[in-house]
Motif scaffolding. Structure first.
Motif, PDB file in Angstrom:
ATOM      1  N   UNK A   6      20.124 -16.459  46.383  1.00  0.00           N
ATOM      2  CA  UNK A   6      21.358 -16.742  45.636  1.00  0.00           C
ATOM      3  C   UNK A   6      21.499 -15.817  44.426  1.00  0.00           C
ATOM      4  N   UNK A   7      21.790 -14.587  44.686  1.00  0.00           N
ATOM      5  CA  UNK A   7      21.794 -13.535  43.657  1.00  0.00           C
ATOM      6  C   UNK A   7      22.750 -13.865  42.514  1.00  0.00           C
ATOM      7  N   UNK A   8      22.191 -13.975  41.312  1.00  0.00           N
ATOM      8  CA  UNK A   8      23.006 -14.172  40.126  1.00  0.00           C
ATOM      9  C   UNK A   8      23.630 -15.543  39.972  1.00  0.00           C
ATOM     10  N   UNK A   9      23.280 -16.474  40.835  1.00  0.00           N
ATOM     11  CA  UNK A   9      23.911 -17.805  40.766  1.00  0.00           C
ATOM     12  C   UNK A   9      23.104 -18.792  39.931  1.00  0.00           C
ATOM     13  N   UNK A  10      21.913 -18.377  39.482  1.00  0.00           N
ATOM     14  CA  UNK A  10      21.113 -19.192  38.573  1.00  0.00           C
ATOM     15  C   UNK A  10      20.570 -18.280  37.479  1.00  0.00           C
ATOM     16  N   UNK A  11      20.122 -18.898  36.379  1.00  0.00           N
ATOM     17  CA  UNK A  11      19.667 -18.083  35.259  1.00  0.00           C
ATOM     18  C   UNK A  11      18.644 -18.830  34.419  1.00  0.00           C
ATOM     19  N   UNK A  12      17.766 -18.071  33.804  1.00  0.00           N
ATOM     20  CA  UNK A  12      16.890 -18.592  32.756  1.00  0.00           C
ATOM     21  C   UNK A  12      17.676 -18.596  31.453  1.00  0.00           C
ATOM     22  N   UNK A 218      22.236 -23.447  36.670  1.00  0.00           N
ATOM     23  CA  UNK A 218      23.178 -22.637  37.427  1.00  0.00           C
ATOM     24  C   UNK A 218      23.952 -21.725  36.482  1.00  0.00           C
ATOM     25  N   UNK A 219      24.459 -20.635  37.019  1.00  0.00           N
ATOM     26  CA  UNK A 219      25.095 -19.610  36.200  1.00  0.00           C
ATOM     27  C   UNK A 219      26.277 -20.156  35.414  1.00  0.00           C
ATOM     28  N   UNK A 220      27.064 -21.074  36.002  1.00  0.00           N
ATOM     29  CA  UNK A 220      28.247 -21.563  35.292  1.00  0.00           C
ATOM     30  C   UNK A 220      27.868 -22.323  34.026  1.00  0.00           C
ATOM     31  N   UNK A 222      24.856 -21.854  32.465  1.00  0.00           N
ATOM     32  CA  UNK A 222      23.992 -20.983  31.663  1.00  0.00           C
ATOM     33  C   UNK A 222      24.762 -20.335  30.525  1.00  0.00           C
ATOM     34  N   UNK A 223      25.996 -19.953  30.792  1.00  0.00           N
ATOM     35  CA  UNK A 223      26.789 -19.272  29.765  1.00  0.00           C
ATOM     36  C   UNK A 223      27.106 -20.182  28.585  1.00  0.00           C
ATOM     37  N   UNK A 224      27.070 -21.497  28.793  1.00  0.00           N
ATOM     38  CA  UNK A 224      27.295 -22.443  27.700  1.00  0.00           C
ATOM     39  C   UNK A 224      26.030 -22.700  26.879  1.00  0.00           C
ATOM     40  N   UNK A 225      24.876 -22.409  27.458  1.00  0.00           N
ATOM     41  CA  UNK A 225      23.609 -22.704  26.809  1.00  0.00           C
ATOM     42  C   UNK A 225      22.967 -21.498  26.135  1.00  0.00           C
ATOM     43  N   UNK A 226      23.269 -20.310  26.620  1.00  0.00           N
ATOM     44  CA  UNK A 226      22.624 -19.103  26.109  1.00  0.00           C
ATOM     45  C   UNK A 226      23.660 -18.006  25.906  1.00  0.00           C
ATOM     46  N   UNK A 227      23.506 -17.263  24.821  1.00  0.00           N
ATOM     47  CA  UNK A 227      24.412 -16.153  24.563  1.00  0.00           C
ATOM     48  C   UNK A 227      24.203 -15.021  25.561  1.00  0.00           C
ATOM     49  N   UNK A 228      23.021 -14.929  26.108  1.00  0.00           N
ATOM     50  CA  UNK A 228      22.701 -13.843  27.039  1.00  0.00           C
ATOM     51  C   UNK A 228      21.697 -14.355  28.067  1.00  0.00           C
ATOM     52  N   UNK A 229      22.161 -15.099  29.071  1.00  0.00           N
ATOM     53  CA  UNK A 229      21.231 -15.621  30.079  1.00  0.00           C
ATOM     54  C   UNK A 229      20.563 -14.491  30.861  1.00  0.00           C
ATOM     55  N   UNK A 230      19.391 -14.814  31.405  1.00  0.00           N
ATOM     56  CA  UNK A 230      18.676 -13.886  32.283  1.00  0.00           C
ATOM     57  C   UNK A 230      18.891 -14.360  33.720  1.00  0.00           C
ATOM     58  N   UNK A 231      19.819 -13.719  34.409  1.00  0.00           N
ATOM     59  CA  UNK A 231      20.197 -14.138  35.753  1.00  0.00           C
ATOM     60  C   UNK A 231      19.149 -13.700  36.768  1.00  0.00           C
ATOM     61  N   UNK A 232      18.828 -14.591  37.717  1.00  0.00           N
ATOM     62  CA  UNK A 232      17.897 -14.239  38.779  1.00  0.00           C
ATOM     63  C   UNK A 232      18.654 -13.486  39.864  1.00  0.00           C
ATOM     64  N   UNK A 233      18.310 -12.219  40.003  1.00  0.00           N
ATOM     65  CA  UNK A 233      18.962 -11.368  40.990  1.00  0.00           C
ATOM     66  C   UNK A 233      18.205 -11.309  42.303  1.00  0.00           C
TER      67      UNK A 233
END
Length: 384
Positions: A6-12, A218-220, A222-233
Motif C-alpha cells: 500500500x504505497x504511501x497510504x500509511x505513515x509514521x 493512515x495517510x489521511x 497522518x497529515x493532521x498529526x504530523x507536519x511532515x509524516x514519513x510515508x511508507x513507500x
C-alpha cells in the motif's frame, strides 16, 4: 507475482526512545512503555487510542498479550514477531497492511530491553552438530565467518571494516543520546582486543538497555498529526536460514532479495536515497547490506565505505544516530533504525539532524545470524 504494497497510504507520525544506555530498576516492558507513551504524547494520543499493537519483547514469547495488558487496552489486532532484529521492519510492513485494510486506526510498534542491567545476554538456539564441535561463540562467530569469507573472496581488509565503526562514532558524536561518544580512529579499532578473528571489540555492537516506539496511522489522518509524516513507500522481508551452517552463501544476505522488491514497490532506487539506517550489529553488516541492496557491486562494499564516504561529511549518510556500534543496541536494534529513518525524514532528529534535505530514507533490519532481513523505504509527501 507482483507485490501490492500500500504505497504511501500509511505513515509514521511519531517516534521516541527511552533509557538508552543503562536504566537500572526498570524491566524491559517498562522501557517499552516509557518510549510508547512519549511517542503517543507527541501527537496528542494516549495508549487508549491504540488499537493495533506490534511488538516483540526479548524474553517474552507472548508480548502480544503482555504489552496490551500493561497498558490496560484491548487492541483489535496484535502481532508478536520473533525473527530477531529484523522483526520491527517486518512489523512496520504488517502495520501498514493492517491500517490500510481498516483493521486498526492507530498502530504502535514498540520494543524495550534491559539487556545490560537486567536479564543478561540473548542467545540464539543451540548450534547444530556441524557447529558445536568448533566451540563457536554466538552471535559473533557467525559474523566473523561472514567477515572472513568476504575478506577471502573480495580482498576486504580490516581497515575497511574499521571505517564502518569510525563512521558510526562520528555520527554518535553529534547525537547527545548516543551511549558511546568520543574519538575513535581506524588504528583504535585495529588495536582493540580481538574477540573473534577478524572482529575486534570495536567491530562489535554495544550491549545496552533501551526502549523505542513508532506510531503509525493512515495517510489521511497522518497529515493532521504530523507536519511532515514519513510515508511508507515500500517494505519487504526475506529469510534464508536459521543457523549459520545453513546460510547458502556467507557473503550474500536476504537483502539481495528485499532490495529489488522495495525498489520496485517504491519506484525509487539506491541513488535516490538521502539517508540509510543499516543494522550494524558488527562492522561487516553495513558492507554486506550496501552490496546486497544495490548501492555498490558485490565485493565492493569495503572499498565503498572507505575514505569517510558514510561518515559525517561523506556523500552517503549511514546510521546517522551512531547505529548499534555507538548509539544503542539493547539486544535488537531494528526499531531504533526505523525510528531514526523516520526522524531524519520528519526533521525531528534534533542535534544530529543531517545538514541536507531528506525526502527518501531507508531502514534495514537484520535478524539472528544474518538469517532474516527486512527493508522499509520512507518518503516525504513530495515522493508520493
Amino acid at each position: 507475482m507482483t507485490e501490492k504494497f500500500p504505497r504511501g497510504r500509511t505513515a509514521i507520525v511519531s517516534t521516541a526512545t527511552y533509557g538508552m544506555g543503562e536504566a537500572p530498576g526498570l524491566q524491559s516492558i517498562d522501557l517499552l512503555a516509557h518510549a510508547s507513551i512519549a511517542a503517543l504524547a507527541k501527537v496528542g494520543l494516549t495508549p487508549a487510542d491504540v488499537d493495533g499493537v506490534f511488538t516483540g519483547m526479548p524474553f517474552d514469547l507472548i508480548s502480544g498479550l503482555s504489552v496490551p495488558e500493561y497498558f490496560g487496552i484491548h487492541p483489535r489486532i496484535t502481532d508478536n514477531n520473533r525473527t530477531g532484529g529484523s522483526a520491527f521492519q517486518t512489523l512496520a510492513i504488517a502495520a501498514a497492511l493492517a491500517l490500510d485494510a481498516g483493521l486498526c486506526d492507530v498502530a504502535l510498534i514498540a520494543y524495550g530491553s534491559n539487556l545490560r542491567t537486567g536479564a543478561g545476554a540473548i542467545s540464539p538456539p543451540p548450534p547444530d552438530p556441524f557447529e558445536w564441535a568448533y566451540k563457536a561463540r554466538y552471535p559473533i562467530s557467525a559474523y566473523a565467518l561472514a567477515a572472513a569469507r568476504h575478506m577471502h573472496e573480495f580482498g576486504t581488509t580490516r581497515e575497511q571494516l574499521a571505517e564502518v565503526a569510525v563512521a558510526a562514532r562520528g555520527w554518535a558524536n553529534r547525537n547527545p543520546k548516543a551511549v558511546k561518544r568520543g574519538p575513535l580512529t581506524i588504528d583504535d579499532v585495529l588495536g582493540a582486543r580481538m574477540v573473534c578473528d577478524p572482529l575486534s571489540v570495536r567491530d562489535c555492537c554495544l550491549v545496552t538497555d533501551g526502549g523505542a516506539a513508532v506510531v503509525m496511522t493512515r495517510a489521511d489522518r497522518a497529515r493532521d498529526l504530523s507536519a511532515r509524516p514519513a510515508y511508507l513507500l515500500a517494505g519487504a522481508a526475506a529469510t534464508t536460514h536459521n543457523r549459520i551452517a545453513a546460510m547458502p552463501d556467507l557473503t550474500v544476505t536476504g537483502a539481495a532479495d528485499t532490495g529489488p522488491r522495495v525498489w520496485a514497490q517504491s519506484g525509487y532506487g539506491p541513488a535516490d536515497m538521502d539517508a540509510l539506517q543499516l543494522y550494524d550489529a558488527f562492522t561487516i553488516n553495513p558492507i554486506l547490506f550496501l552490496e546486497d541492496l544495490g548501492f555498490c557491486p558485490k565485493g565492493e562494499g569495503g572499498r565503498f565505505v572507505s575514505g569517510g564516504r558514510i561518515a559525517p561529511g561523506g556523500e552517503l549518510p549511514v546510521n546517522t544516530n551512531g547505529g548499534g556500534l555507538s548509539c544503542v543496541h539493547p539486544g535488537m536494534y531494528g526499531l531504533f533504525a526505523l525510528a531514526e529513518a523516520a526522524d531524519q525524514l520528519m526533521g525531528t532528529a534534533g542535534a544530529h539532524q543531517i545538514d541536507r534535505a531528506v525526502d527518501l530514507s531507508l531502514a534495514h533490519g537484520n535478524g539472528m545470524l544474518l538469517s532474516s532481513q527486512a527493508t522499509v523505504v520512507l518518503g516525504s509527501a513530495s515522493t508520493l
